[in-house]
Scaffold this active site. Structure first.
Site, PDB file in Angstrom:
ATOM      1  N   LYS A 102       2.228  -3.442   7.216  1.00 15.79           N
ATOM      2  CA  LYS A 102       2.469  -3.628   5.773  1.00 15.79           C
ATOM      3  C   LYS A 102       3.916  -3.262   5.433  1.00 15.79           C
ATOM      4  CE  LYS A 102      -0.192  -4.598   2.954  1.00 15.79           C
ATOM      5  NZ  LYS A 102      -0.660  -5.935   2.434  1.00 15.79           N
ATOM      6  N   TYR A 108      -1.700  -0.497  11.021  1.00 14.32           N
ATOM      7  CA  TYR A 108      -1.890  -1.171   9.727  1.00 14.32           C
ATOM      8  C   TYR A 108      -0.702  -0.921   8.801  1.00 14.32           C
ATOM      9  CZ  TYR A 108      -3.365  -1.573   4.834  1.00 14.32           C
ATOM     10  OH  TYR A 108      -3.397  -1.844   3.484  1.00 14.32           O
ATOM     11  N   THR A 163       0.828  -1.200   0.000  1.00 10.56           N
ATOM     12  CA  THR A 163       0.000   0.000   0.000  1.00 10.56           C
ATOM     13  C   THR A 163       0.866   1.255   0.000  1.00 10.56           C
ATOM     14  OG1 THR A 163      -1.463   1.305   1.422  1.00 10.56           O
ATOM     15  CG2 THR A 163      -0.130  -0.331   2.532  1.00 10.56           C
ATOM     16  N   ASP A 164       0.323   2.347  -0.536  1.00  8.24           N
ATOM     17  CA  ASP A 164       1.064   3.616  -0.472  1.00  8.24           C
ATOM     18  C   ASP A 164       1.143   4.141   0.960  1.00  8.24           C
ATOM     19  OD1 ASP A 164      -1.600   4.403  -0.159  1.00  8.24           O
ATOM     20  OD2 ASP A 164      -1.583   5.900  -1.754  1.00  8.24           O
ATOM     21  N   GLU A 165       0.324   3.572   1.868  1.00  8.20           N
ATOM     22  CA  GLU A 165       0.323   4.066   3.254  1.00  8.20           C
ATOM     23  C   GLU A 165       1.655   3.818   3.953  1.00  8.20           C
ATOM     24  OE1 GLU A 165      -3.335   3.420   5.430  1.00  8.20           O
ATOM     25  OE2 GLU A 165      -4.472   3.284   3.576  1.00  8.20           O
TER      26      GLU A 165
HETATM   27  P1  NAD Z   1      -9.983  -7.110   2.416  1.00  7.09           P
HETATM   28  O1  NAD Z   1      -9.936  -6.828   3.873  1.00  7.09           O
HETATM   29  O2  NAD Z   1     -11.215  -6.802   1.646  1.00  7.09           O
HETATM   30  O3  NAD Z   1      -9.655  -8.656   2.149  1.00  7.09           O
HETATM   31  C1  NAD Z   1      -8.650  -9.336   2.841  1.00  7.09           C
HETATM   32  C2  NAD Z   1      -8.870 -10.823   2.612  1.00  7.09           C
HETATM   33  O4  NAD Z   1      -7.804 -11.529   3.285  1.00  7.09           O
HETATM   34  C3  NAD Z   1     -10.185 -11.344   3.209  1.00  7.09           C
HETATM   35  O5  NAD Z   1     -10.817 -12.197   2.279  1.00  7.09           O
HETATM   36  C4  NAD Z   1      -9.744 -12.125   4.436  1.00  7.09           C
HETATM   37  O6  NAD Z   1     -10.616 -13.204   4.759  1.00  7.09           O
HETATM   38  C5  NAD Z   1      -8.373 -12.618   4.011  1.00  7.09           C
HETATM   39  N1  NAD Z   1      -7.496 -12.897   5.151  1.00  7.09           N
HETATM   40  C6  NAD Z   1      -7.294 -12.132   6.255  1.00  7.09           C
HETATM   41  N2  NAD Z   1      -6.425 -12.740   7.081  1.00  7.09           N
HETATM   42  C7  NAD Z   1      -6.057 -13.904   6.476  1.00  7.09           C
HETATM   43  C8  NAD Z   1      -5.170 -14.955   6.810  1.00  7.09           C
HETATM   44  N3  NAD Z   1      -4.497 -14.927   7.972  1.00  7.09           N
HETATM   45  N4  NAD Z   1      -5.027 -15.980   5.972  1.00  7.09           N
HETATM   46  C9  NAD Z   1      -5.724 -16.027   4.800  1.00  7.09           C
HETATM   47  N5  NAD Z   1      -6.585 -15.074   4.435  1.00  7.09           N
HETATM   48  C10 NAD Z   1      -6.750 -14.011   5.259  1.00  7.09           C
HETATM   49  O7  NAD Z   1      -8.718  -6.345   1.812  1.00  7.09           O
HETATM   50  P2  NAD Z   1      -8.543  -5.669   0.386  1.00  7.09           P
HETATM   51  O8  NAD Z   1      -9.053  -4.291   0.458  1.00  7.09           O
HETATM   52  O9  NAD Z   1      -9.027  -6.593  -0.667  1.00  7.09           O
HETATM   53  O10 NAD Z   1      -6.954  -5.581   0.326  1.00  7.09           O
HETATM   54  C11 NAD Z   1      -6.186  -6.621  -0.263  1.00  7.09           C
HETATM   55  C12 NAD Z   1      -4.715  -6.266  -0.138  1.00  7.09           C
HETATM   56  O11 NAD Z   1      -4.471  -5.007  -0.757  1.00  7.09           O
HETATM   57  C13 NAD Z   1      -4.251  -6.124   1.305  1.00  7.09           C
HETATM   58  O12 NAD Z   1      -2.969  -6.694   1.403  1.00  7.09           O
HETATM   59  C14 NAD Z   1      -4.206  -4.614   1.529  1.00  7.09           C
HETATM   60  O13 NAD Z   1      -3.208  -4.289   2.484  1.00  7.09           O
HETATM   61  C15 NAD Z   1      -3.839  -4.119   0.151  1.00  7.09           C
HETATM   62  N6  NAD Z   1      -4.313  -2.773  -0.156  1.00  7.09           N
HETATM   63  C16 NAD Z   1      -5.640  -2.467  -0.147  1.00  7.09           C
HETATM   64  C17 NAD Z   1      -6.069  -1.195  -0.474  1.00  7.09           C
HETATM   65  C18 NAD Z   1      -7.520  -0.805  -0.515  1.00  7.09           C
HETATM   66  O14 NAD Z   1      -7.841   0.346  -0.828  1.00  7.09           O
HETATM   67  N7  NAD Z   1      -8.455  -1.699  -0.244  1.00  7.09           N
HETATM   68  C19 NAD Z   1      -5.134  -0.192  -0.788  1.00  7.09           C
HETATM   69  C20 NAD Z   1      -3.774  -0.537  -0.762  1.00  7.09           C
HETATM   70  C21 NAD Z   1      -3.391  -1.830  -0.475  1.00  7.09           C
HETATM   71  P1  TYD Z   2     -10.586   4.256   4.512  1.00  4.50           P
HETATM   72  O1  TYD Z   2     -11.586   3.859   3.489  1.00  4.50           O
HETATM   73  O2  TYD Z   2     -10.662   3.636   5.872  1.00  4.50           O
HETATM   74  O3  TYD Z   2      -9.147   4.043   3.854  1.00  4.50           O
HETATM   75  P2  TYD Z   2      -7.671   4.487   4.402  1.00  4.50           P
HETATM   76  O4  TYD Z   2      -7.779   4.912   5.804  1.00  4.50           O
HETATM   77  O5  TYD Z   2      -6.899   3.220   4.260  1.00  4.50           O
HETATM   78  O6  TYD Z   2      -7.219   5.574   3.483  1.00  4.50           O
HETATM   79  O7  TYD Z   2     -10.676   5.824   4.724  1.00  4.50           O
HETATM   80  C1  TYD Z   2     -10.498   6.722   3.629  1.00  4.50           C
HETATM   81  C2  TYD Z   2     -10.552   8.141   4.196  1.00  4.50           C
HETATM   82  O8  TYD Z   2     -11.881   8.400   4.672  1.00  4.50           O
HETATM   83  C3  TYD Z   2      -9.636   8.345   5.390  1.00  4.50           C
HETATM   84  O9  TYD Z   2      -9.118   9.671   5.337  1.00  4.50           O
HETATM   85  C4  TYD Z   2     -10.576   8.211   6.589  1.00  4.50           C
HETATM   86  C5  TYD Z   2     -11.888   8.745   6.060  1.00  4.50           C
HETATM   87  N1  TYD Z   2     -13.113   8.152   6.658  1.00  4.50           N
HETATM   88  C6  TYD Z   2     -14.109   8.985   7.171  1.00  4.50           C
HETATM   89  O10 TYD Z   2     -13.990  10.232   7.176  1.00  4.50           O
HETATM   90  N2  TYD Z   2     -15.227   8.397   7.688  1.00  4.50           N
HETATM   91  C7  TYD Z   2     -15.401   7.054   7.719  1.00  4.50           C
HETATM   92  O11 TYD Z   2     -16.449   6.573   8.240  1.00  4.50           O
HETATM   93  C8  TYD Z   2     -14.376   6.215   7.177  1.00  4.50           C
HETATM   94  C9  TYD Z   2     -14.513   4.714   7.178  1.00  4.50           C
HETATM   95  C10 TYD Z   2     -13.250   6.812   6.635  1.00  4.50           C
END
Ligand code: NAD
Ligand code: TYD
Length: 352
Positions: A164, A160, A135-137
């Protein structure tokens, strides 16, 4: 045929990736392993159930025996590691599981893949690769200008992003120490179908449709760079196929928006197209998130120059597609918000 071990494939991005790959290629087998935490949902994968190129196994990436058994049974060519605890707010209240899955789970997978693929000292089977979805975070927070580059030092703030970043360091260590074949992708905030409604966009869509408060943390002027999930899936596919071993690729949307713009866009669409009773009166400014990162932004120059990837979906197009998907999949939303979601929501937002 190439065999992909996709971890976390029942989550948001993972399930989109499984569907994307099976729709695009006839010569891939996907072995999806997922622990099915609160965030994993097999309903996301209904369209590929029964596909002869698709196998689901419920397992934890931390489980050594289970992961070894998968490598013993299948000739895995690629690992795509999506499995993670992914929500910043949950990491603030309960960091330990983030270390368990995101750090120890990744190291477990690295070890087992390394042993399975190793053919000699620093030598591995031809063509194999471990792709870590990061993630970019991990880069921390930006001021009003500038972008995260692959060379930006890691400076994570939340539990988090710290977990990562730790995982990224282990992936890098396996590359540097053992010449293990890896890539790391670091993407910005994804949105699209099947995203669990703890994250900003689906939470706001779900709440506005029910005339519930729309909780905006702090002043709502935090900026995220929104990436449509299908564009992200395409980037991962391109990095697996063409990414130079050992490299990091940032994947960004060129779609920076402050949070309140996102919320107002959702309200406006629903008001015009679905329910004229909704409005900005539903927006509720609540206590800020602890350690809230102010701005994320990616200039995806490297992945564009090296692999020709760019984000095809503008935010204006992607958000309409996304809202329409949630409107057409209300049962999905009802199913994922039944059970433990209500308790989470009340605990998270009751005192805000
Ligand atoms: P999500 O939370 O929707 O899905 C995570 C999945 O991993 C779930 O299906 C969960 O059951 C599974 N999981 C959790 N713990 C596990 C374990 N111990 N063993 C096997 N499976 C397990 O997450 P997402 O949003 O789909 O993100 C996927 C990846 O992308 C993550 O690594 C996250 O850090 C990264 N990512 C997500 C975002 C975003 O905006 N959603 C942005 C940047 C990076
Ligand atoms: P989120 O979807 O949790 O992603 P991330 O924290 O990984 O960027 O949140 C996106 C942005 O929205 C973040 O600045 C937090 C804000 N946010 C709210 O203001 N209200 C909410 O209820 C949630 C879930 C997020």
């Amino acid at each position: 045929m190439k065999n992909y071990l996709v971890t976390g494939g029942a989550g948001f991005i993972g399930s989109n990736f499984v569907i994307y790959m099976l729709n695009k290629y006839d010569d891939v087998n996907i072995i999806n392993i997922d622990k099915l935490t609160y965030a994993g949902n097999l309903e996301n994968l209904k369209s590929v159930e029964g596909n002869e190129h698709y196998t689901f196994i419920q397992a934890d990436i931390c489980d050594k025996d289970a992961m070894q058994a998968i490598f013993d049974k299948y000739e895995i060519d690629y690992v795509v590691n999506f499995a993670a605890e992914s929500h910043v707010d949950r990491s603030i209240s309960d960091p330990e599981i983030f270390v368990q899955t995101n750090v120890l789970g990744t190291v477990n997978l690295l070890n087992i893949a390394k042993n399975a693929w190793q053919t000699g000292d620093d030598q591995y089977k031809d063509g194999v690769k471990f792709l870590q979805v990061s993630t970019d975070e991990v880069y921390g927070s930006l001021g009003e200008t500038g972008y995260f580059m692959e060379t930006t030092p890691l400076d994570p703030h939340s539990p988090y992003s710290s977990s990562k970043a730790s995982a990224d360091f282990f992936v890098k260590a396996y590359s540097d120490t053992y010449k293990f074949p890896v890539n790391i992708t670091r993407c910005s905030n994804n949105y699209g179908p099947y995203q669990f409604p703890e994250k900003l966009i689906p939470l706001m869509i779900n709440n506005v449709l029910q005339h519930k408060d729309l909780p905006i943390y702090g002043d709502g002027m935090q900026v995220r760079d929104w990436l449509y999930v299908e564009d992200h899936c395409k980037a991962i596919d391109m990095v697996i196929r063409g990414g130079k071993l050992g490299e990091v690729y940032n994947v960004g949307g060129h779609n920076e928006r402050p949070n309140i713009t996102i919320v107002k866009t959702i309200i406006d669409y629903i008001k015009k197209n679905v329910d004229d009773q909704v409005g900005e009166h539903l927006m509720k400014y609540v206590e800020d998130r602890k350690g809230h990162d102010r701005r994320y932004g990616i200039a995806p120059d490297k992945i564009k120059a090296d692999l020709g990837w760019y984000p095809e979906t503008t935010f204006e197009v992607g958000i309409v597609k996304t809202i329409k998907w949630y409107l057409e999949n209300k049962t999905w939303m009802q199913n994922v918000t039944s059970g433990s979601y209500q308790q989470y929501y009340e605990k998270m937002y009751a005192n805000k």
